[in-house]
Enzyme design. Structure first.
Site, short mmCIF file in Angstrom:
data_model
loop_
_atom_site.label_atom_id
_atom_site.label_comp_id
_atom_site.label_asym_id
_atom_site.label_seq_id
_atom_site.Cartn_x
_atom_site.Cartn_y
_atom_site.Cartn_z
N GLY A 152 -10.95 -1.61 -2.29
CA GLY A 152 -10.48 -1.96 -3.62
C GLY A 152 -9.05 -2.46 -3.56
CD GLN A 162 -3.21 -1.40 -4.11
OE1 GLN A 162 -4.32 -1.68 -4.57
NE2 GLN A 162 -3.07 -0.77 -2.97
CB CYS A 168 -3.49 4.05 -0.89
SG CYS A 168 -2.84 2.83 -2.05
CG LEU A 169 -5.58 -1.43 1.28
CD1 LEU A 169 -6.12 -2.73 0.69
CD2 LEU A 169 -5.83 -1.38 2.78
CG HIS A 208 -7.30 4.68 -5.29
ND1 HIS A 208 -6.88 5.57 -4.33
CD2 HIS A 208 -6.63 3.53 -5.06
CE1 HIS A 208 -5.98 4.97 -3.55
NE2 HIS A 208 -5.81 3.73 -3.96
CD GLU A 209 -8.30 0.15 -6.21
OE1 GLU A 209 -7.10 -0.19 -6.37
OE2 GLU A 209 -8.76 0.46 -5.11
CG HIS A 216 -3.03 1.30 -7.30
ND1 HIS A 216 -1.88 1.68 -6.67
CD2 HIS A 216 -4.02 1.42 -6.37
CE1 HIS A 216 -2.15 2.02 -5.40
NE2 HIS A 216 -3.46 1.87 -5.20
O1 GNR Z 1 -9.54 0.96 0.97
C1 GNR Z 1 -9.40 1.98 0.27
N1 GNR Z 1 -10.15 3.07 0.54
C2 GNR Z 1 -10.22 4.17 -0.30
C3 GNR Z 1 -10.80 5.32 0.20
C4 GNR Z 1 -10.92 6.44 -0.58
C5 GNR Z 1 -10.47 6.41 -1.88
C6 GNR Z 1 -9.87 5.27 -2.40
C7 GNR Z 1 -9.76 4.15 -1.61
S1 GNR Z 1 -9.05 2.71 -2.26
C8 GNR Z 1 -8.40 1.99 -0.82
C9 GNR Z 1 -7.85 0.61 -1.12
C10 GNR Z 1 -6.67 0.74 -2.04
O2 GNR Z 1 -5.59 1.16 -1.71
N2 GNR Z 1 -6.85 0.42 -3.29
O3 GNR Z 1 -5.87 0.58 -4.19
NI NI Z 2 -4.59 2.13 -3.42
#
Ligand code: GNR
Ligand code: NI
Length: 167
Positions: free
Chosen positions: A46, A51, A91-92, A133-134, A137
């Site tokens: 995601g 980001q 998270c990236l 999670h997104e 953000h």
């Molecule tokens: O790539 C991602 N893997 C992930 C694994 C577990 C819970 C959430 C994520 S999201 C993350 C990519 C990211 O940072 N999205 O904002």
């Molecule tokens: Ni993230």
């Protein structure tokens, strides 16, 4: 198409609350395509516009095994939450850090597509986790903010060391 640079925690721009998308134009479609390319290249499941330093309410994700199911959510809203899921997240914007986070297990989400057409989905499993999670953000929240102050301090030190070694 273009790869976009991803902001790294604790960059203060990750705390900006994104504004609603109001114009569903070619530029928005191009941004979504560039975000998708950036997400697949990372690789990640995601990516939120925040980001890539665009403070508009847009996210892309693909939780399929074979990376064949891109989904785009514009102006997503969580209408309801059910159950509880405790799992490890990454998270990236926080590379190399994996920590346990508690989320709702199932959510109902309303959003718009790239043309502005509204839709609603019921999400569970990885899709539900990734969406939460997104959307965090877009609200200026990074998953490490759910952790203890001590863990947050250690993560900041680790990322600062990574950045030093990379420079
Ligand atoms: O790539 C991602 N893997 C992930 C694994 C577990 C819970 C959430 C994520 S999201 C993350 C990519 C990211 O940072 N999205 O904002
Ligand atoms: Ni993230």
């Amino acid at each position: 198409m273009a790869l976009l640079p991803i902001l790294r925690y604790p960059d203060p721009r990750l705390s900006i609350v994104a504004k609603p998308v109001e114009t569903f134009d070619e530029e928005l479609a191009r941004l979504a395509a560039d975000m998708a390319e950036t997400m697949y290249a990372a690789p990640g499941i995601g990516l939120a516009a925040t980001q890539v330093n665009v403070h508009r309410r847009l996210l892309v994700l693909d939780v399929s095994e074979d990376k064949s199911a891109l989904q785009v959510f514009v102006n997503p809203e969580i209408l309801g939450r059910e159950g509880e899921h405790v799992g490890e997240e990454g998270c990236l914007s926080v590379p190399g850090i994996y920590e346990t986070v508690r989320r709702a297990a199932r959510i109902r989400v309303r959003a718009q597509d790239l043309r502005g057409n509204p839709f609603e989905i019921e999400a569970e499993g990885l899709l539900a986790i990734c969406l939460q999670h997104e959307i965090d953000h877009l609200d200026g929240k990074v998953f490490v903010e759910y952790l203890s102050r001590l863990k947050q301090t250690r993560i900041k030190a680790k990322l600062a060391k990574q950045a030093r070694l990379a420079a």
